[in-house]
Design an enzyme around this catalytic site. Sequence first.
Site, PDB file in Angstrom:
ATOM      1  N   GLN A 116      21.558  -6.598  27.459  1.00 33.92           N
ATOM      2  CA  GLN A 116      21.394  -6.074  28.825  1.00 33.92           C
ATOM      3  C   GLN A 116      22.655  -5.308  29.186  1.00 33.92           C
ATOM      4  O   GLN A 116      22.721  -4.106  28.972  1.00 33.92           O
ATOM      5  CB  GLN A 116      21.062  -7.199  29.802  1.00 33.92           C
ATOM      6  CG  GLN A 116      19.612  -7.671  29.638  1.00 33.92           C
ATOM      7  CD  GLN A 116      19.181  -8.686  30.681  1.00 33.92           C
ATOM      8  OE1 GLN A 116      19.769  -8.815  31.747  1.00 33.92           O
ATOM      9  NE2 GLN A 116      18.120  -9.413  30.377  1.00 33.92           N
ATOM     10  N   CYS A 117      23.700  -6.013  29.667  1.00 36.48           N
ATOM     11  CA  CYS A 117      24.926  -5.248  29.922  1.00 36.48           C
ATOM     12  C   CYS A 117      25.600  -4.882  28.606  1.00 36.48           C
ATOM     13  O   CYS A 117      26.347  -3.927  28.522  1.00 36.48           O
ATOM     14  CB  CYS A 117      25.882  -6.021  30.830  1.00 36.48           C
ATOM     15  SG  CYS A 117      26.856  -7.274  29.994  1.00 36.48           S
ATOM     16  N   CYS A 154      23.688 -12.451  30.813  1.00 37.73           N
ATOM     17  CA  CYS A 154      22.580 -11.611  31.314  1.00 37.73           C
ATOM     18  C   CYS A 154      21.212 -12.019  30.804  1.00 37.73           C
ATOM     19  O   CYS A 154      20.265 -12.099  31.562  1.00 37.73           O
ATOM     20  CB  CYS A 154      22.779 -10.161  30.904  1.00 37.73           C
ATOM     21  SG  CYS A 154      24.318  -9.412  31.393  1.00 37.73           S
ATOM     22  N   GLY A 270      44.817 -23.136  13.045  1.00 42.77           N
ATOM     23  CA  GLY A 270      43.777 -22.369  13.734  1.00 42.77           C
ATOM     24  C   GLY A 270      44.255 -21.728  15.028  1.00 42.77           C
ATOM     25  O   GLY A 270      43.621 -20.833  15.567  1.00 42.77           O
ATOM     26  N   SER A 273      44.665 -24.770  19.516  1.00 35.39           N
ATOM     27  CA  SER A 273      45.291 -25.706  20.425  1.00 35.39           C
ATOM     28  C   SER A 273      46.610 -25.109  20.912  1.00 35.39           C
ATOM     29  O   SER A 273      46.873 -25.036  22.106  1.00 35.39           O
ATOM     30  CB  SER A 273      45.530 -27.011  19.666  1.00 35.39           C
ATOM     31  OG  SER A 273      45.927 -27.996  20.517  1.00 35.39           O
ATOM     32  N   LEU A 274      47.399 -24.652  19.953  1.00 38.09           N
ATOM     33  CA  LEU A 274      48.690 -24.056  20.305  1.00 38.09           C
ATOM     34  C   LEU A 274      48.498 -22.825  21.190  1.00 38.09           C
ATOM     35  O   LEU A 274      49.177 -22.670  22.199  1.00 38.09           O
ATOM     36  CB  LEU A 274      49.395 -23.579  19.035  1.00 38.09           C
ATOM     37  CG  LEU A 274      50.357 -24.497  18.310  1.00 38.09           C
ATOM     38  CD1 LEU A 274      50.954 -23.775  17.128  1.00 38.09           C
ATOM     39  CD2 LEU A 274      51.463 -24.991  19.246  1.00 38.09           C
ATOM     40  N   GLN A1206      15.006  -9.534  32.971  1.00 32.43           N
ATOM     41  CA  GLN A1206      15.603  -9.867  34.267  1.00 32.43           C
ATOM     42  C   GLN A1206      15.140 -11.245  34.738  1.00 32.43           C
ATOM     43  O   GLN A1206      15.925 -12.033  35.251  1.00 32.43           O
ATOM     44  CB  GLN A1206      15.222  -8.814  35.312  1.00 32.43           C
ATOM     45  CG  GLN A1206      15.948  -7.496  35.149  1.00 32.43           C
ATOM     46  CD  GLN A1206      17.446  -7.643  35.256  1.00 32.43           C
ATOM     47  OE1 GLN A1206      17.967  -8.082  36.271  1.00 32.43           O
ATOM     48  NE2 GLN A1206      18.155  -7.330  34.204  1.00 32.43           N
ATOM     49  N   GLU A1273      16.731 -10.266  41.186  1.00 33.01           N
ATOM     50  CA  GLU A1273      17.308 -11.508  41.709  1.00 33.01           C
ATOM     51  C   GLU A1273      16.359 -12.696  41.735  1.00 33.01           C
ATOM     52  O   GLU A1273      16.789 -13.843  41.654  1.00 33.01           O
ATOM     53  CB  GLU A1273      17.770 -11.282  43.152  1.00 33.01           C
ATOM     54  CG  GLU A1273      18.831 -10.245  43.311  1.00 33.01           C
ATOM     55  CD  GLU A1273      19.008  -9.913  44.777  1.00 33.01           C
ATOM     56  OE1 GLU A1273      19.979 -10.379  45.356  1.00 33.01           O
ATOM     57  OE2 GLU A1273      18.150  -9.211  45.339  1.00 33.01           O
TER      58      GLU A1273
END
Length: 1342
Positions: A116-117, A154, A270, A273-274, A1206, A1273
């Site tokens: 979508q977007c 979306c 990885g 965490s850091l 939508q 909406e």
Amino acid sequence: MSCPPKSDDLVFFVNGRKVIERNADPEVTLLNFLRKNLRLTGTKYACGRGGCGACTVMVSKHDPVSAKIRHFSITACLVPICSLYGAAVTTVEGIGSINTRLHPVQERIARSHGTQCGFCTPGMVMSMYTLLRNHLQPSEEQLMEALGGNLCRCTGYRPILASGRTFCVESTDCQKKRTGKCCLDLGGNDSSSLSRESDICTDLFVEEEFQPLDPTQELIFPPELLRMAKNPEKQTLTFHGERVTWISPGTLKDLLELKAKHPEAPLILGNTSLGPAMKSQGRVHPILLSPARISELSMVFKTSDGLTIGAGCSLAQVKDILAEQVSELPEEKTQTYRALLKHLKSLAGQQIRNMASLGGHVISRHCYSDLNPILVVGNATLNVISEEGTRQIPLNDHFLAGLASADLKPEEILESVYIPHSQKWEFVSAFRQAQCQQNALADVSAGMRVILEEATDTIKELSLSYGGVGESTIGAHKSCQQLIGRPWNEPMLEEACRLLLEEVSLPGWAPGGRVEFKRTLVVSFFFKFYLEVLQELKKLVKVSDSHHYPEISDRFLSALEDFPVTGPRGVQRYQSVDSHQSLQDPVGRPIMHLSGLKHATGEAIFCDDIPMVDRELFMVLVTSTKAHAKIISIDLSEALELPGVVDVITAEDIPGTNGAEDDKLLAVDEVLCVGQIICAVVAETDVQAKRAIEKIKITYKDLEPIIFTINDAIKHNSFLCPEKKLEQGNIEEAFEKVDQIVEGEVHVGGQEHFYMETQRVIVIPKAEDKELDIYVSTQDPAHVQKTVSSTLNIPINRITCHVKRVGGGFGGKVGRPAVFGAIAAVGAIKTGRPIRLVLDREDDMLITGGRHPLFGKYKVGFMNNGRIKALDIECFINGGCTLDDSEQVTEFLILKLENAYKIRNLRFRGRACMTNLPSNTAFRGFGFPQGTLITESCITAVAAKCGLLPEEIREKNMYKTIDKTIYKQAFSPETLIRCWNECLDKSSFHSRRIQVEEFNKKNYWKKKGIAIIPMKFSVGFAATSYHQAAALVHIYTDGSVLVTHGGNELGQGIHTKMLQVASRELKLPMSYMHICETSTATVPNTIATAASIGSDVNGKAVQNACQILLKRLEPIIKKNPGGTWEDWIEAAFEQRISLSATGYFRGYKADMDWEKGEGDPFPYYVYGAACSEVEIDCLTGAHKKIRTDIIMDACCSLNPAIDIGQVEGSFIQGMGLYTTEELKYSPEGVLYSRGPDEYKIPTITDVPEEFNVSLLPSSQTPLTIYSSKGLGESGMFLGSSVFFAITDAVAAACKERDIVEDFIVKSPATPEQVRMACADRFTEMIPRDDPQTFKPWSIPIA
Ligand SMILES: Cc1cc2nc3c(=O)[nH]c(=O)nc-3n(C[C@H](O)[C@H](O)[C@H](O)COP(=O)(O)OP(=O)(O)OC[C@H]3O[C@@H](n4cnc5c(N)ncnc54)[C@H](O)[C@@H]3O)c2cc1C
Ligand code: FES
Ligand code: FES
């Protein structure tokens, strides 16, 4: 400034091209490198914390242990480039392009309408691509797993999965079944009009047209990297940055030497965490040691008594290793491995599991860790190593609490983790409960293990370990100790719970909140474990029949099952176009989003993808840390001294107006909320600007009052605007005549837009005439233009706003972009240089506000047969500190409160509260989704009182005939009733209601719930002038057509629809047409693209322009009917006929007189109905969405693929609002939820297992463009069907437990709400705190 010492060359490949970085900076992430250095902007930034997957790329590495190439997805925002030595990176640009060849993944996601977007699309594509590199024909489970770490705000995920399924071994997707009979028909009732009609389509794309997947076309692993991998350099590589040095030794010996030399330096694996910790705490480690090239850390050893896994193995590898062990060994030996596997499936997303290492996980000792509690109870041992040698440390609570005596020494590293096999009569289980099933940190996690004396029920050993209930993983040693020797039976359970609650105590103020819920989980998990063990014993007893164990009644067995993750299936139905419609005419057909393919290849340009402009500067905003205070001083001196800092923009720099008196762009003297913008740093780079904001010193003096909650606002009479009120009939009199009255409360939490593309703007000042070009992600460029004009005090005609596309808006980019545009414009004018402002996710969430939280009180009077005679609703929304859209939201709320019901005596009152929180603003549905929850809650309350079912009350009170609303607008409910009946039919509601009841009778710990909700949604703005629209259509001399209109492409496919309109009007294929952008220079004075009306009104304008042009061409066409379009255009040019036309639509009439409480505020209504069924786990509060059926009245859809998209997308967003999305504020008004870790929007695993959407056929509305309807909406509110299904399930649990109905409704229905509502012996056991005795971690603001 001294130059850093010389670095080694960092060598890696990107999309088959070699990259040699001579001065690699360890602080630079792959995401920044790709976007800035290589200009590969397909990979997107959306959160920067590994939590959304927008930045997913594939990394390929040679694995020295298996001697194979490993392809895995990662989130580029967490990967330091220095970690990529010897790796090949593949980005979305590397796999295909619209200019050369599309990769099948790219083609299919676009053609299946999975974009979508398009902002999440490159990440989705790369997750799927990586999956296919590893599994040519993946299973559906693998597909779900691969996409679990990618968020989309979306689409609602269904079409993305549909595209992925086309690669799967077998598909359960109805789209794929070519039997002519879809799965919906199997359960459906044939009397419905849908199944009677032959012109109903269920295909939104033609799978047969997809190009096949040809693995021989893929990029190969670069031979040079293969050579490097096979002859690894043993020498240490060093990369020096400005602040950080990265050292990557080639041997274990060197690593240990370095660790001894730099004991304070963390190992970086990885970086999951850091990385986030360094970012959030602003911490810098001057030296980072990377063991990535040390193969010893990736070794796996299987012995007869256990498994040793190298600390460097990724969690994904650990999962594979454990799965292998489980398949090889007898079940009794693999108890711990199975428990770990269970959690490894839901721990984070696939990308994080690919990056995060076992060592990093263990050493990080996160209190929420999923694995550590299991490793603790499984008696795992840490093999640590240093120059001194190796030693073993038990992985126990002391280690996890960081006690020096139990910890690694600074010079030691973790080499591997040993996990022993389990044995017969040993049982290990794992439990976790999070806000949603997957990709969410657990509120509480647990590992539990018991060993029973052989063939008895006597406890020999017991270990219970919990995460999430303290600062670290906590063991319940004392409790376990006391239970040794006890038989595994009910009295033991009772005693265990008592002991556990004493030992694993959590203070009322504990960080993270949800304290009572967590306490309940502590014992609920143990109860589950108790039952699981009994169940296992029952199996064993067959073998050794020497002992009798307590029986579990069948009704209690339901406590045992976890909800599985299942890929959704379903059908999308829509009416096909008339068979006489010309093939060229695209209206009504499921045309792919115009940008779909570009989204999928990463070639779609979003605001921040625009290349750097000459002399461009970066802006970062400085915000208030106080909720209500006087600004005493602002000291900029230190910040201005920093390298790269050019200026700091304050209110004094504004040449024109500083916003409105009560809503300033930049704060002056006083701040009204945490997150209010005070000033903005402008620097050469984003990094410099971000460093500078930390040096700005602002002193404040607190002011009174400080108001956060609606309750406090009411007490202080703190409102933003006058009360809005509508009334009909005589409410007081009606209350006197009714059989019964119920009063209740409804609390609906706010919602963050969480558009994937955060707010962004680039302002380019021009040398001449004070002109400015503004590239901005907005739903309302004219508003940005106007605001910039008044801020700079220059005429509007000097400012041009350009909107190419917006990465999601949902209302959040209506008002706020003007603020960012104006501040950036001040910076641009002051410095004379272009300014780029890109909000971090944290800042975006902090500053921008979202959906208004709501508190509603109702009093409803009704007859014993369920007929409602009087309804009085008073509601309050939390507007935040400024007016923004709060008045209109209140108005819409009141206007829409009646939803689908005809109640003769009504009184609706609403007020917007002023609080010291960031200003709330427009959000999809504009008050309707919150307000109508009150109305629907009244219905359930009435049903409960009458002893009837909610659907009976709904049906009884629904509008039946042509009527007038509370504001006297006439309408016909015919379509509403059709939707309702279709939904009842298609969902087989009544038979499923019986099945649900049957299920509930048989199951005590799991309950099902079902709900069907009708909807009458009014479309548009309540003012005629807001419905005007314009378009500009040019035909060029080659026959090509350029269409421009006033709508903005937010992902809702407005541009696609506009070309469909132009194509029909000009009778010309869409391939002749183009839309470049929305620009204030081509179509001026536009209205915000919002209120579901954008395509409708702009479509009318485009239609008008095309009709003008065609009229001009008519004489030429008549003269040469056999000519081509090109011939006619050439002739028109020759004859000096203008080939450019402006189209205009004056707008639908809409007005509202609030004095009289009357008007025609809305041009039309969208009707719909949704039925959802869920199952809840009463012990944990988790829920599973079993099925949703939506019937939506789209009339004659302009584009059914887009419209269904939508409906699905807004439904899932609504489901998020009502179930998982929870904003948490500190008692000081600081928003805690500032990223995907803390704020959970639905993920792919949250989609209902069966998800059917039908557009109601044969409905007409003559008013609108080609009789279509705006659906942007309305679907949002239908998400409440899930909420009411959950409520229904909870009600069933309460009924069984004899809990008296409570009429306080709280949304979202999080696991916490559900668990605590299903009160039982465990909730009764937990200690309760007196709220007066402590300061809570968070406060409810609704
Ligand atoms: C988006 C996201 C979602 C997550 N979701 C979950 C979840 O649902 N459940 C959960 O339990 N966890 C979750 N996590 C946390 C994740 O499991 C850990 O961050 C991860 O396991 C850490 O591993 P790493 O290799 O990235 O560590 P790094 O960040 O590289 O290092 C972390 C620390 O470990 C130390 N270290 C690493 N290896 C060694 C070694 N061999 N010897 C000595 N010290 C070492 C480092 O010095 C450093 O201090 C999530 C993280 C993210 C980013
Ligand atoms: S931007 Fe990297 S995961 Fe969100
Ligand atoms: S299409 Fe997925 S976020 Fe917009």
